[in-house]
Design a protein around this motif. Structure first.
Motif, PDB file in Angstrom:
ATOM      1  N   ALA A  89     100.620  86.460 194.653  1.00 11.77           N
ATOM      2  CA  ALA A  89     101.565  86.481 195.773  1.00 11.77           C
ATOM      3  C   ALA A  89     102.538  85.314 195.694  1.00 11.77           C
ATOM      4  CB  ALA A  89     100.809  86.432 197.096  1.00 11.77           C
ATOM      5  N   GLN A  90     103.716  85.516 196.238  1.00 10.73           N
ATOM      6  CA  GLN A  90     104.766  84.507 196.390  1.00 10.73           C
ATOM      7  C   GLN A  90     105.205  83.926 195.037  1.00 10.73           C
ATOM      8  OE1 GLN A  90     103.285  81.681 199.263  1.00 10.73           O
ATOM      9  NE2 GLN A  90     103.353  83.164 200.924  1.00 10.73           N
ATOM     10  N   GLY A  91     105.239  84.776 194.015  1.00 17.77           N
ATOM     11  CA  GLY A  91     105.775  84.361 192.722  1.00 17.77           C
ATOM     12  C   GLY A  91     104.855  83.509 191.875  1.00 17.77           C
ATOM     13  N   ARG A  92     103.620  83.369 192.277  1.00 21.34           N
ATOM     14  CA  ARG A  92     102.690  82.555 191.494  1.00 21.34           C
ATOM     15  C   ARG A  92     102.106  83.366 190.334  1.00 21.34           C
ATOM     16  NH1 ARG A  92     100.711  80.899 196.930  1.00 21.34           N
ATOM     17  NH2 ARG A  92     101.663  78.871 197.319  1.00 21.34           N
ATOM     18  N   ALA A  93     101.564  82.648 189.360  1.00 15.05           N
ATOM     19  CA  ALA A  93     100.899  83.305 188.228  1.00 15.05           C
ATOM     20  C   ALA A  93      99.581  82.584 187.960  1.00 15.05           C
ATOM     21  CB  ALA A  93     101.796  83.250 187.003  1.00 15.05           C
ATOM     22  N   PHE A  94      98.506  83.333 187.876  1.00 16.82           N
ATOM     23  CA  PHE A  94      97.196  82.770 187.558  1.00 16.82           C
ATOM     24  C   PHE A  94      96.872  83.058 186.098  1.00 16.82           C
ATOM     25  CE2 PHE A  94      94.744  82.323 191.797  1.00 16.82           C
ATOM     26  CZ  PHE A  94      95.823  81.651 192.355  1.00 16.82           C
ATOM     27  N   PRO A  95      96.366  82.048 185.379  1.00 20.00           N
ATOM     28  CA  PRO A  95      96.057  82.266 183.958  1.00 20.00           C
ATOM     29  C   PRO A  95      94.798  83.097 183.758  1.00 20.00           C
ATOM     30  CG  PRO A  95      95.426  80.060 184.599  1.00 20.00           C
ATOM     31  CD  PRO A  95      96.119  80.666 185.795  1.00 20.00           C
ATOM     32  N   ILE A  96      94.807  83.895 182.708  1.00 21.15           N
ATOM     33  CA  ILE A  96      93.635  84.645 182.274  1.00 21.15           C
ATOM     34  C   ILE A  96      93.405  84.289 180.811  1.00 21.15           C
ATOM     35  CG2 ILE A  96      92.709  86.935 181.773  1.00 21.15           C
ATOM     36  CD1 ILE A  96      94.396  87.998 184.070  1.00 21.15           C
ATOM     37  N   HIS A  97      92.188  83.871 180.482  1.00 19.52           N
ATOM     38  CA  HIS A  97      91.848  83.524 179.107  1.00 19.52           C
ATOM     39  C   HIS A  97      90.867  84.567 178.582  1.00 19.52           C
ATOM     40  CE1 HIS A  97      93.902  79.717 179.441  1.00 19.52           C
ATOM     41  NE2 HIS A  97      93.265  79.496 180.582  1.00 19.52           N
ATOM     42  N   LYS A  98      91.310  85.338 177.602  1.00 22.68           N
ATOM     43  CA  LYS A  98      90.446  86.363 177.015  1.00 22.68           C
ATOM     44  C   LYS A  98      89.828  85.791 175.745  1.00 22.68           C
ATOM     45  CE  LYS A  98      92.944  90.234 178.915  1.00 22.68           C
ATOM     46  NZ  LYS A  98      93.433  91.588 178.663  1.00 22.68           N
ATOM     47  N   PRO A  99      88.505  85.617 175.717  1.00 22.36           N
ATOM     48  CA  PRO A  99      87.878  84.945 174.580  1.00 22.36           C
ATOM     49  C   PRO A  99      87.779  85.849 173.353  1.00 22.36           C
ATOM     50  CG  PRO A  99      86.214  85.662 176.110  1.00 22.36           C
ATOM     51  CD  PRO A  99      87.539  85.984 176.744  1.00 22.36           C
ATOM     52  N   THR A 100      87.792  85.212 172.178  1.00 24.81           N
ATOM     53  CA  THR A 100      87.483  85.896 170.935  1.00 24.81           C
ATOM     54  C   THR A 100      86.374  85.108 170.249  1.00 24.81           C
ATOM     55  OG1 THR A 100      89.128  84.696 169.640  1.00 24.81           O
ATOM     56  CG2 THR A 100      89.834  86.744 170.644  1.00 24.81           C
ATOM     57  N   CYS A 101      85.720  85.716 169.272  1.00 25.44           N
ATOM     58  CA  CYS A 101      84.663  85.005 168.569  1.00 25.44           C
ATOM     59  C   CYS A 101      84.621  85.426 167.104  1.00 25.44           C
ATOM     60  CB  CYS A 101      83.313  85.202 169.240  1.00 25.44           C
ATOM     61  SG  CYS A 101      82.579  86.810 168.986  1.00 25.44           S
ATOM     62  N   HIS A 102      83.980  84.598 166.308  1.00 25.57           N
ATOM     63  CA  HIS A 102      83.739  84.870 164.900  1.00 25.57           C
ATOM     64  C   HIS A 102      82.230  85.017 164.719  1.00 25.57           C
ATOM     65  CE1 HIS A 102      87.820  83.559 164.546  1.00 25.57           C
ATOM     66  NE2 HIS A 102      87.542  82.280 164.679  1.00 25.57           N
ATOM     67  N   ILE A 103      81.794  86.139 164.163  1.00 26.52           N
ATOM     68  CA  ILE A 103      80.378  86.374 163.903  1.00 26.52           C
ATOM     69  C   ILE A 103      80.121  86.166 162.415  1.00 26.52           C
ATOM     70  CG2 ILE A 103      78.502  88.058 163.942  1.00 26.52           C
ATOM     71  CD1 ILE A 103      79.948  89.417 166.276  1.00 26.52           C
ATOM     72  N   VAL A 104      79.124  85.355 162.083  1.00 29.72           N
ATOM     73  CA  VAL A 104      78.741  85.102 160.696  1.00 29.72           C
ATOM     74  C   VAL A 104      77.268  85.469 160.534  1.00 29.72           C
ATOM     75  CG1 VAL A 104      78.559  83.394 158.858  1.00 29.72           C
ATOM     76  CG2 VAL A 104      80.408  83.233 160.518  1.00 29.72           C
ATOM     77  N   ILE A 105      76.989  86.342 159.572  1.00 36.27           N
ATOM     78  CA  ILE A 105      75.608  86.735 159.277  1.00 36.27           C
ATOM     79  C   ILE A 105      75.337  86.462 157.806  1.00 36.27           C
ATOM     80  CG2 ILE A 105      73.969  88.645 159.139  1.00 36.27           C
ATOM     81  CD1 ILE A 105      75.291  89.863 161.563  1.00 36.27           C
ATOM     82  N   LYS A 106      74.268  85.692 157.545  1.00 34.78           N
ATOM     83  CA  LYS A 106      73.849  85.397 156.181  1.00 34.78           C
ATOM     84  C   LYS A 106      72.491  86.044 155.950  1.00 34.78           C
ATOM     85  CE  LYS A 106      76.150  80.919 156.152  1.00 34.78           C
ATOM     86  NZ  LYS A 106      76.001  79.481 155.907  1.00 34.78           N
ATOM     87  N   ILE A 107      72.384  86.795 154.848  1.00 31.45           N
ATOM     88  CA  ILE A 107      71.115  87.443 154.536  1.00 31.45           C
ATOM     89  C   ILE A 107      70.670  87.049 153.137  1.00 31.45           C
ATOM     90  CG2 ILE A 107      71.518  89.398 156.064  1.00 31.45           C
ATOM     91  CD1 ILE A 107      72.300  91.042 153.686  1.00 31.45           C
ATOM     92  N   MET A 108      69.366  87.162 152.913  1.00 29.55           N
ATOM     93  CA  MET A 108      68.812  86.875 151.599  1.00 29.55           C
ATOM     94  C   MET A 108      67.614  87.782 151.350  1.00 29.55           C
ATOM     95  SD  MET A 108      67.082  83.206 152.503  1.00 29.55           S
ATOM     96  CE  MET A 108      66.029  83.047 151.099  1.00 29.55           C
ATOM     97  N   ALA A 109      67.257  87.948 150.093  1.00 24.46           N
ATOM     98  CA  ALA A 109      66.109  88.774 149.754  1.00 24.46           C
ATOM     99  C   ALA A 109      64.827  88.004 150.012  1.00 24.46           C
ATOM    100  CB  ALA A 109      66.182  89.195 148.294  1.00 24.46           C
ATOM    101  N   ALA A 110      63.855  88.677 150.612  1.00 22.99           N
ATOM    102  CA  ALA A 110      62.584  88.014 150.944  1.00 22.99           C
ATOM    103  C   ALA A 110      61.727  87.834 149.707  1.00 22.99           C
ATOM    104  CB  ALA A 110      61.829  88.829 151.981  1.00 22.99           C
TER     105      ALA A 110
END
Length: 115
Positions: A94-115
């Motif tokens: 209202a009244q010309g104001r602007a509220f910030p919105i932060h949309k998060p992102t992420c990096h997924i890292v998966i490391k696998i090895m043979a048992a």
């Protein structure tokens, strides 16, 4: 490269998911066999499970194709999520104001090895 426990990595970057929500799921599958982890991810009802499953399957394909590992013996050694860049938007108010919105992102890292 069988026998020397080579580590295979797969990453998903700039994914539109919250790191806290992703970490909660990664804690469930860390240290498990890959086939077991895929079953867990299929039956959980959370949104990040589909994306995590894709990254895990990518790591498994990397291990079988690049390192000639056996799919049944693969174990998740490391699984973590780091914060990515935040998408910055605004919500007009209202009244010309602007509220910030932060949309998060992420990096997924998966490391696998043979048992």
């Amino acid at each position: 490269m069988n026998g020397n426990n080579s580590i295979t990595i797969a990453q998903g970057k700039y994914l539109r998911l919250s790191t806290n929500k992703v970490r909660r799921i990664l804690d469930l599958i860390r240290g498990k066999k890959c086939q077991e982890a895929i079953l867990i991810l299929e039956f959980l009802k959370y949104k990040p499970c589909k994306t995590i499953k894709k990254v895990l399957e990518s790591a498994m394909h990397n291990a079988t194709h690049n390192n000639q590992e056996d799919r049944t013996k693969l174990v998740i050694s490391h699984a973590f999520a780091n914060e990515g860049r935040k998408l910055k938007r605004f919500q007009p108010r209202a009244q010309g104001r602007a509220f910030p919105i932060h949309k998060p992102t992420c990096h997924i890292v998966i490391k696998i090895m043979a048992a």
